[in-house]
Design an enzyme around this catalytic site. Structure first.
Site, PDB file in Angstrom:
ATOM      1  N   TYR A  52      32.171  62.182 -64.034  1.00 38.04           N
ATOM      2  CA  TYR A  52      31.940  62.041 -65.471  1.00 38.04           C
ATOM      3  C   TYR A  52      32.370  63.331 -66.159  1.00 38.04           C
ATOM      4  O   TYR A  52      32.024  64.428 -65.729  1.00 38.04           O
ATOM      5  CB  TYR A  52      30.463  61.763 -65.756  1.00 38.04           C
ATOM      6  CG  TYR A  52      30.072  61.957 -67.203  1.00 38.04           C
ATOM      7  CD1 TYR A  52      30.448  61.029 -68.176  1.00 38.04           C
ATOM      8  CD2 TYR A  52      29.357  63.086 -67.610  1.00 38.04           C
ATOM      9  CE1 TYR A  52      30.115  61.223 -69.502  1.00 38.04           C
ATOM     10  CE2 TYR A  52      29.013  63.279 -68.937  1.00 38.04           C
ATOM     11  CZ  TYR A  52      29.401  62.345 -69.888  1.00 38.04           C
ATOM     12  OH  TYR A  52      29.069  62.545 -71.204  1.00 38.04           O
ATOM     13  N   GLY A  88      32.050  65.803 -69.201  1.00 35.11           N
ATOM     14  CA  GLY A  88      31.278  66.246 -70.348  1.00 35.11           C
ATOM     15  C   GLY A  88      32.089  67.266 -71.135  1.00 35.11           C
ATOM     16  O   GLY A  88      32.640  68.208 -70.555  1.00 35.11           O
ATOM     17  N   SER A  96      27.901  68.304 -76.106  1.00 31.57           N
ATOM     18  CA  SER A  96      26.605  68.908 -75.777  1.00 31.57           C
ATOM     19  C   SER A  96      26.235  68.700 -74.315  1.00 31.57           C
ATOM     20  O   SER A  96      25.403  69.436 -73.776  1.00 31.57           O
ATOM     21  CB  SER A  96      25.510  68.346 -76.684  1.00 31.57           C
ATOM     22  OG  SER A  96      25.369  66.946 -76.498  1.00 31.57           O
ATOM     23  N   GLU A 115      23.600  57.007 -75.235  1.00 32.59           N
ATOM     24  CA  GLU A 115      24.579  57.396 -76.246  1.00 32.59           C
ATOM     25  C   GLU A 115      24.764  56.233 -77.216  1.00 32.59           C
ATOM     26  O   GLU A 115      24.450  55.084 -76.901  1.00 32.59           O
ATOM     27  CB  GLU A 115      25.928  57.742 -75.587  1.00 32.59           C
ATOM     28  CG  GLU A 115      25.878  58.931 -74.647  1.00 32.59           C
ATOM     29  CD  GLU A 115      25.841  60.268 -75.383  1.00 32.59           C
ATOM     30  OE1 GLU A 115      25.710  60.278 -76.633  1.00 32.59           O
ATOM     31  OE2 GLU A 115      25.938  61.303 -74.702  1.00 32.59           O
TER      32      GLU A 115
END
Length: 297
Positions: A35, A37, A40, A147
């Site tokens: 994943y 990122g 934040s 999300e």
């Protein structure tokens, strides 16, 4: 067998949070996912603290086909924008003034725009840098559920999941899952709050992103309340939308607690609520109090 028994003994001695992380380290490879990122979620306070996700591995990387953008419409006058990614597909020889200007509006509002036809690539921001996390598929689903979009890719607002090709700083190619803005959520010219922007800066430092990229994050301008009318607007907008924001939080907490996506009808209702917030801002607050998403209006 002895290795497994030893691992289980270690797990039993650890805290509940570490027990969960160590247990997932024993999952078969098919149960992992990379994943990316870039917002934040680069910050440990958000990713490991708030989301309670302990990655098996984390690696700094570049994403050549994207820029960091702040075009996810947020909460005007307080949290105007959230991070997303903006595609970059033009070769250096084909970069035009219009293309560079459009990228600038989505990715670095508040900074002066300059276009040099001799070296047009210098008019663009740096390519996206971020953090690759190796996490369990279960943890990835937790990210999707909390999300905007709530795990559904066909909603107009929030984020949608996509695959991106990343290159680690030691030149390894990894295809990862990440989140990109859904079409109706996009708003160019947004500036993030100082609180939000600092999460990216801290995360970049914690994960040793390149000094040049860290300098770029430091150079970005945050949204500021500079007039009395906008201070009033911030309070009034929060009051007018508070019940919706509280509902968002309540639904997200329930989703995490039970480990399931919220029902599709509820997700559609939340999607409609986000549309109402946008309409409320565009047709009432903005004309009356001025821009709540950037410092230039």
């Amino acid at each position: 067998m002895k290795c497994i028994n030893k691992a289980m003994t270690i797990i039993e001695k650890e805290s509940p949070f570490k027990q969960e992380a160590l247990s997932r380290a024993l999952l078969p490879e098919s149960q992992y996912v990379w994943y990316l990122g870039y917002g934040s979620n680069m910050c440990k306070k958000t990713f490991e603290g708030m989301r309670k996700i302990k990655p098996i591995k984390s690696v700094a990387c570049e994403v050549p086909n994207y820029f960091l953008s702040f075009n996810i419409f947020g909460r005007p006058y307080s949290e105007p924008a959230f991070a997303s990614i903006y595609p970059h597909s033009y070769p250096k020889s084909s970069i035009t003034y219009e293309y560079a200007k459009n990228v600038h509006e989505h990715c670095c509002p508040g900074l002066p725009f300059k276009f040099d036809p001799e070296e047009p690539e210098k008019s663009l921001p740096p390519i996206l840098n971020g953090v690759l996390y190796l996490i369990s598929k279960e943890d990835y689903q937790r990210i999707l559920m909390t999300e905007g979009g709530w795990g559904y890719d066909d909603l107009e607002y929030g984020y949608k999941a996509i695959d991106v090709e990343c290159i680690t700083y030691d030149n390894q190619k990894i295809v990862a899952k990440t989140l990109s803005s859904a079409p109706a959520s996009i708003e160019s010219g947004c500036q993030p709050s100082l609180r939000y922007l600092n999460l990216l800066r801290v995360g970049a430092k914690e994960n040793n992103l390149s000094p040049a990229y860290q300098d770029y994050l430091i150079s970005l301008k945050h949204f500021e309340i500079t007039t009395t009318s906008k201070k009033i607007a911030r309070v009034l907008f929060l009051i007018s939308s508070l019940h919706l924001f509280l509902f968002f939080m309540f639904i997200s907490i329930l989703s995490l607690k039970f480990g399931k996506k919220i029902p599709k009808p509820v997700a559609r209702m939340l999607n409609f609520a986000m549309k109402l917030i946008r309409v409320n801002y565009n047709f009432f607050f903005k004309p009356l109090f001025g821009s709540g998403i950037n410092n230039g209006e």
